[in-house]
Design a protein around this motif. Structure first.
Motif, mmCIF file in Angstrom:
data_model
loop_
_atom_site.group_PDB
_atom_site.id
_atom_site.type_symbol
_atom_site.label_atom_id
_atom_site.label_comp_id
_atom_site.label_asym_id
_atom_site.label_seq_id
_atom_site.Cartn_x
_atom_site.Cartn_y
_atom_site.Cartn_z
ATOM 1 N N LEU A 180 0.827 -1.210 0.000
ATOM 2 C CA LEU A 180 0.000 0.000 0.000
ATOM 3 C C LEU A 180 0.856 1.252 0.000
ATOM 4 O O LEU A 180 0.580 2.200 -0.740
ATOM 5 N N VAL A 181 1.883 1.281 0.830
ATOM 6 C CA VAL A 181 2.708 2.492 0.888
ATOM 7 C C VAL A 181 3.461 2.685 -0.427
ATOM 8 O O VAL A 181 3.601 3.821 -0.907
ATOM 9 N N GLU A 182 3.917 1.611 -1.042
ATOM 10 C CA GLU A 182 4.581 1.742 -2.351
ATOM 11 C C GLU A 182 3.600 2.305 -3.380
ATOM 12 O O GLU A 182 3.981 3.139 -4.200
ATOM 13 N N THR A 183 2.368 1.866 -3.319
ATOM 14 C CA THR A 183 1.352 2.387 -4.236
ATOM 15 C C THR A 183 1.149 3.880 -4.013
ATOM 16 O O THR A 183 1.139 4.667 -4.961
ATOM 17 N N VAL A 184 1.019 4.286 -2.757
ATOM 18 C CA VAL A 184 0.824 5.711 -2.451
ATOM 19 C C VAL A 184 2.012 6.532 -2.953
ATOM 20 O O VAL A 184 1.836 7.574 -3.593
ATOM 21 N N LEU A 185 3.218 6.058 -2.681
ATOM 22 C CA LEU A 185 4.409 6.810 -3.093
ATOM 23 C C LEU A 185 4.554 6.903 -4.612
ATOM 24 O O LEU A 185 5.105 7.878 -5.121
ATOM 25 N N HIS B 129 0.006 11.792 -10.047
ATOM 26 C CA HIS B 129 -0.861 12.813 -10.627
ATOM 27 C C HIS B 129 -2.350 12.608 -10.363
ATOM 28 O O HIS B 129 -3.157 13.323 -10.920
ATOM 29 N N PHE B 130 -2.696 11.652 -9.569
ATOM 30 C CA PHE B 130 -4.107 11.368 -9.345
ATOM 31 C C PHE B 130 -4.411 11.483 -7.853
ATOM 32 O O PHE B 130 -4.328 10.511 -7.114
ATOM 33 N N ARG B 131 -4.746 12.691 -7.442
ATOM 34 C CA ARG B 131 -4.924 12.986 -6.025
ATOM 35 C C ARG B 131 -5.917 12.050 -5.347
ATOM 36 O O ARG B 131 -5.656 11.521 -4.271
ATOM 37 N N ASP B 132 -7.091 11.855 -5.964
ATOM 38 C CA ASP B 132 -8.115 11.001 -5.342
ATOM 39 C C ASP B 132 -7.628 9.569 -5.187
ATOM 40 O O ASP B 132 -7.870 8.943 -4.155
ATOM 41 N N GLU B 133 -6.932 9.051 -6.196
ATOM 42 C CA GLU B 133 -6.398 7.689 -6.095
ATOM 43 C C GLU B 133 -5.371 7.603 -4.970
ATOM 44 O O GLU B 133 -5.363 6.660 -4.184
ATOM 45 N N LYS B 134 -4.506 8.579 -4.918
ATOM 46 C CA LYS B 134 -3.477 8.598 -3.871
ATOM 47 C C LYS B 134 -4.133 8.657 -2.491
ATOM 48 O O LYS B 134 -3.742 7.941 -1.579
ATOM 49 N N GLN B 135 -5.149 9.485 -2.357
ATOM 50 C CA GLN B 135 -5.847 9.612 -1.076
ATOM 51 C C GLN B 135 -6.524 8.300 -0.697
ATOM 52 O O GLN B 135 -6.501 7.899 0.458
ATOM 53 N N LYS B 136 -7.129 7.633 -1.662
ATOM 54 C CA LYS B 136 -7.795 6.352 -1.381
ATOM 55 C C LYS B 136 -6.813 5.343 -0.795
ATOM 56 O O LYS B 136 -7.090 4.704 0.229
ATOM 57 N N LYS C 284 0.285 12.690 12.727
ATOM 58 C CA LYS C 284 0.686 13.980 12.142
ATOM 59 C C LYS C 284 0.565 13.941 10.624
ATOM 60 O O LYS C 284 0.119 14.909 10.001
ATOM 61 N N LEU C 285 0.958 12.822 10.021
ATOM 62 C CA LEU C 285 0.922 12.710 8.571
ATOM 63 C C LEU C 285 -0.503 12.764 8.028
ATOM 64 O O LEU C 285 -0.741 13.281 6.935
ATOM 65 N N THR C 286 -1.472 12.280 8.793
ATOM 66 C CA THR C 286 -2.863 12.322 8.326
ATOM 67 C C THR C 286 -3.386 13.756 8.214
ATOM 68 O O THR C 286 -4.408 13.982 7.574
ATOM 69 N N LYS C 287 -2.700 14.699 8.797
ATOM 70 C CA LYS C 287 -3.112 16.108 8.725
ATOM 71 C C LYS C 287 -2.654 16.765 7.418
ATOM 72 O O LYS C 287 -3.102 17.848 7.081
ATOM 73 N N TYR C 288 -1.735 16.122 6.712
ATOM 74 C CA TYR C 288 -1.208 16.662 5.467
ATOM 75 C C TYR C 288 -2.108 16.298 4.292
ATOM 76 O O TYR C 288 -2.710 15.231 4.268
ATOM 77 N N ASP C 289 -2.132 17.165 3.311
ATOM 78 C CA ASP C 289 -2.744 16.845 2.033
ATOM 79 C C ASP C 289 -1.763 15.935 1.290
ATOM 80 O O ASP C 289 -0.551 16.159 1.332
ATOM 81 N N VAL C 290 -2.272 14.928 0.608
ATOM 82 C CA VAL C 290 -1.391 13.986 -0.087
ATOM 83 C C VAL C 290 -0.607 14.646 -1.220
ATOM 84 O O VAL C 290 0.377 14.079 -1.704
ATOM 85 N N ASN D 78 5.262 13.040 0.556
ATOM 86 C CA ASN D 78 5.974 11.819 0.173
ATOM 87 C C ASN D 78 7.246 11.621 0.997
ATOM 88 O O ASN D 78 7.566 10.503 1.389
ATOM 89 N N ASP D 79 7.956 12.704 1.264
ATOM 90 C CA ASP D 79 9.185 12.587 2.067
ATOM 91 C C ASP D 79 8.871 12.104 3.481
ATOM 92 O O ASP D 79 9.556 11.222 4.005
ATOM 93 N N LYS D 80 7.839 12.676 4.068
ATOM 94 C CA LYS D 80 7.460 12.269 5.425
ATOM 95 C C LYS D 80 6.962 10.828 5.455
ATOM 96 O O LYS D 80 7.290 10.057 6.357
ATOM 97 N N LEU D 81 6.172 10.460 4.453
ATOM 98 C CA LEU D 81 5.691 9.080 4.367
ATOM 99 C C LEU D 81 6.856 8.116 4.158
ATOM 100 O O LEU D 81 6.921 7.058 4.783
ATOM 101 N N HIS D 82 7.788 8.487 3.300
ATOM 102 C CA HIS D 82 8.951 7.637 3.045
ATOM 103 C C HIS D 82 9.768 7.423 4.327
ATOM 104 O O HIS D 82 10.178 6.289 4.629
ATOM 105 N N LEU D 83 10.006 8.474 5.086
ATOM 106 C CA LEU D 83 10.762 8.353 6.341
ATOM 107 C C LEU D 83 10.018 7.486 7.357
ATOM 108 O O LEU D 83 10.628 6.645 8.034
ATOM 109 N N LEU D 84 8.725 7.683 7.452
ATOM 110 C CA LEU D 84 7.919 6.869 8.360
ATOM 111 C C LEU D 84 8.011 5.398 7.965
ATOM 112 O O LEU D 84 8.233 4.524 8.807
#
Length: 190
Positions: free
Chosen positions: A28-33, A37-44, A95-101, A107-113
């Protein structure tokens, strides 16, 4: 995305189930990262990642770690370190859930997490889970699987770093609130 659940559905014992959930969360995280270009898909997929990681983490705290504490000679020490890592991850995920995707630092914060999550998972899979598998009977491994499956319906789907951990009544109440908010979130269609 239906492939995410293939191993999960084949697991017949608790340890295998935990490992298959680790793989799904990693996918899932690899998919998000990789979605650029598809905000809704990334958010899902991020929503699914948050839900799955939150539930997995809480179930480890409720089921896996007490078992390790009781069954492994060095269990209390190993579990203490793992619980601390879970608390740190939960705070950072919250904290990351407060960010817009689409935020430039998301992506940097998600990658570090996820780097830290991968280190934690590696330790669990290389050290802790093999030790536990060696001391659990087949019946205990099946019981872990059944308990995991049945409790999953009742654990929170979002990070709650300030909530007491392991209290069934608290989890049920928080899960109820999370379920209401989950109805407003988008998730991938599987």
């Amino acid at each position: 995305m239906a492939g995410f659940n293939a191993n999960y559905m084949n697991a017949k014992d608790g340890i295998s189930l935990i490992i298959s959930e680790h793989r799904k969360i990693d996918q899932l995280v690899e998919t998000v990262l990789n979605i650029k270009h598809f905000r809704d898909e990334k958010q899902k997929f991020f929503n699914e990642f948050v839900r799955d990681l939150s539930q997995h983490s809480e179930l480890e705290l409720q089921l896996l770690y007490p078992l390790m504490r009781d069954k492994l000679p060095d269990g209390p020490t190993l579990v203490g370190r793992s619980v601390h890592e879970h608390q740190e991850v939960e705070q950072r995920l919250n904290k990351l859930t407060k960010y817009d995707v689409e935020d430039v630092s998301f992506n940097d914060k998600l990658h570090l997490l996820c780097r830290d999550i991968k280190e934690h998972v590696k330790e669990e899979e290389d050290e802790l889970l093999p030790k536990l598998r060696a001391v659990l009977t087949p019946d205990e491994q099946r019981q872990l699987f059944e308990d995991w499956q049945s409790r999953k319906k009742f654990v929170p789907t979002r990070p709650h770093p300030h909530m007491p951990k392991g209290a069934a009544i608290t989890n049920a109440a928080v899960k109820a609130v999370d379920s209401v908010f989950d109805k407003t979130r988008i998730f991938p269609k599987l």
